[in-house]
Enzyme design. Structure first.
Site, mmCIF file in Angstrom:
data_model
loop_
_atom_site.group_PDB
_atom_site.id
_atom_site.type_symbol
_atom_site.label_atom_id
_atom_site.label_comp_id
_atom_site.label_asym_id
_atom_site.label_seq_id
_atom_site.Cartn_x
_atom_site.Cartn_y
_atom_site.Cartn_z
ATOM 1 N NE ARG A 221 58.145 -10.714 76.882
ATOM 2 C CZ ARG A 221 58.870 -12.128 77.583
ATOM 3 N NH1 ARG A 221 59.882 -11.673 78.098
ATOM 4 N NH2 ARG A 221 58.353 -13.542 76.885
ATOM 5 C CE LYS B 176 70.241 -13.050 42.744
ATOM 6 N NZ LYS B 176 68.464 -12.788 42.827
ATOM 7 C CB SER C 212 72.970 -11.121 41.491
ATOM 8 O OG SER C 212 72.724 -9.885 41.535
ATOM 9 C CD GLU D 149 68.214 -5.999 44.259
ATOM 10 O OE1 GLU D 149 67.168 -6.023 42.843
ATOM 11 O OE2 GLU D 149 68.794 -7.122 43.871
ATOM 12 C CG HIS E 162 72.544 -10.098 45.672
ATOM 13 N ND1 HIS E 162 71.382 -9.851 45.500
ATOM 14 C CD2 HIS E 162 73.147 -9.163 45.620
ATOM 15 C CE1 HIS E 162 71.727 -8.872 44.077
ATOM 16 N NE2 HIS E 162 73.342 -8.688 44.304
ATOM 17 C CG ASN E 163 67.557 -10.576 45.555
ATOM 18 O OD1 ASN E 163 69.129 -10.639 44.937
ATOM 19 N ND2 ASN E 163 66.103 -11.163 44.622
#
Length: 469
Positions: free
Chosen positions: A446, A183, A129, A190, A186-187
């Site tokens: 339900r 990652k 990154s 972001e 992380h994105n």
């Protein structure tokens, strides 16, 4: 001529910058690109005079490298990665290492790791990154795979990584697809961060009619305090950029249709698979999706009504409230991401080092921010922390901002300003702190229509009721 220490395939800007970064730190590099002209241009241009050797075929690249070979792929995620691995395999020997440095889906990394391990080859899926600048000057690096594979590349990754307080922003993440999983999350975080900032801008712009220079001043001031981060910094810079042709703020001329490459969507999809609530990230993904309906939104704006008027209250109170709301919402977003990592760690056997993950995000990466140091400290204090919201420091931070947080969202709702992610953060906070939620009614429904059974609060067991009798 001696052998090169490191191989890199794929010379788009990220690949070129990583090769230059690696060479700058004392490691010799061999490079290959599918298009020979690209290789030649790099060798005669940016790489000229450096210990970077161009090669023009996969076999030549492999033969140029010392053993065990370390070869990083910087190619487009998906089928291109499989294609390059397929071309590499016949030329490699047991113990050689392939590193996928792209934004690959973690399940693809899991598959590739299994397949290559069966051949005696090592494989690392690593999240990188920081974009083009980070690749050249120091990214945040998230490598996953077997520990012996990481040890082969650890000196290089440690050398080229960004530094925060003198510490390299890289650590061994875990086995198989762990690096690409982290990652991915992380994105997702972001996405949430960017949407929360965009909503804060939208509230200030539409409620107070603030100009770009005024917004530049506000976000510049915010970047000096608790909100200090790369994304706040670049947001302030964006408001200061004028269009050369019209003289108007450039941001006002950009079409309001957000693009996405899919990693945020992967986060939301996997969170649903895990049963990990990530409403802020989901709202950010959905916000990008609805932004793409530009023509429909324009048409709807002409026939669907909303509140009239503008905010008439204290200007500074709203600015301060939006700042508090942004910080509290960011805490909730990161809390969701870290809780998702904890759930995945258990589900996939990753044993993720949460304190270290927050630590290596402090520099180099897109979500780098001052308060990541506090997140790392929180997980150092309590490695089994179930949720960031119950850490004493973050608990106080959110509780003390509640009034302002709710005021900012009430104001936005009253003015018809959509704030999907900020509202989702507050709803997450309210749901997480609720001793009792209305799921008791959901369970009754339900059981009524599907005999799905329910449990009771006053005695043990599983129950079913014939509701129409």
């Amino acid at each position: 001529m001696g052998k090169q220490q490191f191989g890199l395939i794929g010379l788009a800007v990220m690949g070129e910058n990583l090769a230059l970064n690696i060479e700058q730190h004392g490691f010799s590099v061999a490079v290959y690109n599918r298009t020979a002209e690209k290789t030649t241009a790099f060798a005669q241009g940016r790489a000229a005079g450096k210990n970077i050797r161009p090669t023009y075929s996969i076999p030549e690249l492999v033969q140029t490298l010392e053993t065990p070979r370390r070869i990083m792929l910087m190619v487009q995620a998906g089928a291109p990665v499989d294609d390059v691995i397929y071309q590499l395999k016949p030329h490699l020997e047991k113990g050689d290492l392939i590193i996928d440095g792209g934004n690959s889906f973690f399940q693809d990394t899991e598959r590739r790791a299994r397949d290559l391990e069966a051949l005696g080859l090592l494989f690392i899926g690593t999240g990188i990154s920081g974009g083009e600048e980070g690749a050249l000057h120091g990214p945040s690096i998230m490598p996953g795979g077997r520990k012996e594979a990481y040890q082969l590349v650890e000196p290089i990754f440690t050398a080229i990584a960004a530094r925060a307080d003198g510490e390299p922003c890289v650590t061994y993440i875990g086995p198989r697809g762990a690096g690409h999983y982290v990652k991915m999350v992380h994105n997702g975080i972001e996405y949430g961060d960017m949407q929360l900032i965009a909503e804060s801008y939208d509230i200030l712009r539409r409620a107070l009619n603030l100009s770009a220079p005024e917004l530049h001043a506000i976000f510049s001031e915010w970047n000096q305090g608790e909100l200090s981060s790369y994304l706040i910094q670049i947001t302030a810079d964006i408001f200061n950029k004028m269009d050369g042709e019209t003289g108007r703020p450039l941001v006002e001329l950009i079409l309001d249709e957000a693009q996405q490459k899919g990693t945020g969507k992967w986060t939301s999809q996997n969170a649903l698979d895990l049963g990990a609530p990530t409403p802020t990230i989901n709202a950010a993904v959905e916000s990008r999706i609805i932004s793409a309906y530009k023509k429909e939104r324009v048409a709807a704006s002409k026939i669907l009504s909303g509140p009239a008027g503008r905010y008439r209250g204290d200007r500074q109170k709203l600015i301060d409230s939006v700042k508090a709301a942004l910080y509290a919402s960011k805490i909730c977003s990161y809390a969701q991401g870290m809780a998702m990592l904890r759930a995945a760690s258990q589900e996939y056997g990753y044993d993720l080092p949460l304190a270290d993950i927050a630590r290596i995000w402090r520099a180099g990466c897109i979500i780098r921010a001052r308060f990541l140091g506090k997140i790392s400290t929180a997980f150092q204090r309590q490695p089994e922390l179930p949720n960031l919201l119950v850490d004493p420091e973050f608990q106080e931070a959110v509780n003390s901002r509640q009034e302002a947080w709710r005021f900012a969202i009430r104001t936005a709702v009253g003015l018809g300003i959509p704030c999907l992610a900020m509202s989702a953060s507050l709803a997450y906070y309210d749901a997480y702190r609720s001793e009792r939620l209305p799921a008791n009614l959901t369970q009754a429904q339900r059981d009524y229509f599907g005999a799905h059974t329910y449990r009771r609060v006053d005695k043990e067991g599983v129950f079913h009721t014939e509701w129409q009798r």
